[in-house]
Design a protein around this motif. Structure first.
Motif, short mmCIF file in Angstrom:
data_model
loop_
_atom_site.label_atom_id
_atom_site.label_comp_id
_atom_site.label_asym_id
_atom_site.label_seq_id
_atom_site.Cartn_x
_atom_site.Cartn_y
_atom_site.Cartn_z
N GLU A 40 3.30 -6.58 1.92
CA GLU A 40 3.03 -5.17 1.61
C GLU A 40 3.86 -4.72 0.41
O GLU A 40 3.37 -3.97 -0.44
N ALA A 44 2.44 -3.16 -3.04
CA ALA A 44 2.92 -1.88 -3.57
C ALA A 44 3.40 -2.03 -5.01
O ALA A 44 3.18 -1.15 -5.84
N THR A 63 4.98 7.81 -4.76
CA THR A 63 5.17 7.17 -3.46
C THR A 63 3.93 6.34 -3.16
O THR A 63 2.83 6.86 -3.11
N THR A 65 2.14 3.48 -0.60
CA THR A 65 2.12 2.82 0.68
C THR A 65 1.01 1.78 0.68
O THR A 65 -0.12 2.11 0.33
#
Length: 69
Positions: A40, A44, A63, A65
């Motif tokens: 992940e 990102a 930001t 995710t």
């Protein structure tokens, strides 16, 4: 496959007052088989390079995710 969710914080100063606005960017998907990442965090990082290719967005104002599907 990873779903990428991102929010950008925009700041504007006028007359000594700071205005802050948050924008949800459209969700998009990254395929680990195509981009070559395995986590992940890797997804990102690829997303950050796509959304901010010149590194102009300040740390904390984008930001990201990545959610494995």
């Amino acid at each position: 496959m990873f779903a990428i969710l991102a929010v950008r914080t925009l700041r504007h100063r006028s007359g000594g007052v700071e205005w802050v606005r948050h924008e949800q960017l459209p969700t998009f998907y990254l395929d680990r088989k195509v981009q070559g990442f395995t986590t992940e965090a890797g997804a990102a990082e690829i997303a950050r390079r796509i959304l901010d290719p010149f590194g102009e967005i300040a740390d904390g104002d984008l930001t990201i995710t990545a959610v494995e599907m």
